[in-house]
Design an enzyme around this catalytic site. Structure first.
Site, short mmCIF file in Angstrom:
data_model
loop_
_atom_site.label_atom_id
_atom_site.label_comp_id
_atom_site.label_asym_id
_atom_site.label_seq_id
_atom_site.Cartn_x
_atom_site.Cartn_y
_atom_site.Cartn_z
N SER A 96 -11.38 0.12 6.93
CA SER A 96 -10.64 0.36 6.03
C SER A 96 -10.98 1.57 5.59
O SER A 96 -11.90 1.72 5.30
CB SER A 96 -10.31 -0.35 4.92
OG SER A 96 -9.44 0.19 3.90
N LEU A 120 -9.51 8.69 9.50
CA LEU A 120 -9.28 7.88 10.63
C LEU A 120 -10.58 7.08 10.98
O LEU A 120 -11.85 7.43 10.98
CB LEU A 120 -8.66 8.57 11.98
CG LEU A 120 -7.52 9.34 11.89
CD1 LEU A 120 -7.03 9.96 12.97
CD2 LEU A 120 -6.26 8.18 11.15
N HIS A 121 -10.41 5.74 11.19
CA HIS A 121 -11.58 5.06 11.51
C HIS A 121 -11.09 4.36 12.99
O HIS A 121 -10.06 4.40 13.70
CB HIS A 121 -11.93 3.92 10.80
CG HIS A 121 -10.94 3.21 9.92
ND1 HIS A 121 -10.24 2.32 10.70
CD2 HIS A 121 -10.33 3.04 8.93
CE1 HIS A 121 -9.17 1.76 10.18
NE2 HIS A 121 -9.30 2.33 8.97
N HIS A 130 -7.82 2.99 13.55
CA HIS A 130 -6.56 3.95 13.63
C HIS A 130 -6.82 4.12 15.11
O HIS A 130 -5.80 4.38 15.80
CB HIS A 130 -6.69 5.21 12.91
CG HIS A 130 -6.31 4.92 11.27
ND1 HIS A 130 -7.54 5.07 10.52
CD2 HIS A 130 -5.53 4.57 10.59
CE1 HIS A 130 -7.10 4.80 9.37
NE2 HIS A 130 -5.85 4.53 9.33
#
Ligand code: AMP
Length: 289
Positions: free
Chosen positions: A186, A33-34, A37
């Site tokens: 991404s 997750l970044h 998200h």
């Protein structure tokens, strides 16, 4: 925040939340997750009483075995970030929970939408996506599900599936979250070498240039035409990043994703390009003004 690995446990928690009058927001992810998200989770937190996140690296949507093998899986960190962003529940199943022995059903959107662009370069990808998303939406029994515009074609395909199957979930689309230099966040960016990371800046540069070209249209340049803009951008890519390997760079209709000729109101520029062995996709809406 609670973490569960079985469908039974998700159903139980969701039923409890519904019984107390909460609406259910759901964010399907493949983890790593970044901020992209987390923006979806935060939005769901604002709009729903109960927020569920799934973290599942779905093998059936990978058309390349290697891509699946090297996909990052930092589960502990993901659980911390999900909790911080406001999730109530994380569903992190094993592959066998989603695809038990004998699993034989596919949900397929059978239209030009799934055959072009990502569908062409990643055979079977969208069938993998729609099958798992349909299954996850059924498991989560959610009122709203959150998807990123970063994967615009995926969003269009999911919308089509939800319409066609009259699924009761509202699909909420959320803007692409970008790094300071414009590169779309991404999970794959982590695989870029320092040099490739620099080269990747060319992607947002091309997308911004598309709007500039449309803004500066003259009878001579004809940069209100999709193919003309796309040709300009391809030339720019070649001169700025000759090592990049392009899958596609086209101007399409934002709804059908069919190529457009004259741009009268708005259009979508979509790109998929390999930089330093990493495949990156991005898009941007351009507007006639
Ligand atoms: P993934 O984990 O790649 O399957 O992505 C899960 C969800 O997050 C999808 O709906 C993506 O479109 C969305 N997403 C991924 N990257 C971004 C981003 N940079 N900005 C907004 N949403 C994103």
């Amino acid at each position: 925040m609670q973490t569960v690995t079985t469908i039974t446990d998700v159903r139980k928690r969701v039923a409890e939340a519904k019984a107390t009058g909460h609406s259910i927001g759901f964010i399907p992810t493949m983890g790593a997750l970044h901020e992209g998200h987390l923006a979806l989770i935060r939005r769901a937190r604002q709009e729903c009483g109960f927020v569920a996140v799934s973290i599942f690296v779905n093998p059936t949507q990978f058309n390349e075995k290697r891509d699946l093998e090297v996909y990052p899986r930092p589960l502990e960190q993901d659980l911390l970030s999900s909790a911080e962003a406001g999730a109530d529940l994380v569903f992190a199943p094993e592959v066998g929970e989603i695809y038990p022995a004998g699993f034989a059903t596919q949900v397929v959107v059978d239209s030009p939408l799934t055959k072009a662009w990502e569908g062409y370069f990643r055979p079977g990808h969208f069938a993998g996506v729609t099958t798992v998303v349909a299954k996850l939406l059924h498991i989560a029994q959610c009122d709203r599900a959150y998807f990123g515009e970063k994967d615009w074609q995926q969003l269009a395909v999911v919308n089509q599936m939800v319409r066609d199957l009259s699924l009761p979930t509202v699909i909420v689309s959320c803007p692409t979250v970008r790094e300071a230099d414009g590169l779309a966040m991404s999970s794959r960016n982590a695989r870029l070498s320092a040099e490739s990371r620099k080269t990747a800046k060319v992607i947002p540069y091309l997308l911004d240039t598309a709007q500039d070209l449309l803004d500066s249209v003259t009878a001579e340049t004809q940069t209100d035409k999709g193919p003309v803009i796309a040709a300009w951008l391809r030339t720019l890519l070649e001169s700025n990043a000759p090592e990049a390997k392009l899958d596609y760079l086209v101007v399409v209709d934002p709804e059908t994703l069919a190529e457009v000729d004259e741009i009268t109101e708005r259009a979508l520029v979509i790109i998929a390009v390999h930089i330093g062995g990493v495949r990156l996709i991005d898009n941007r809406v351009i507007v006639r003004r």
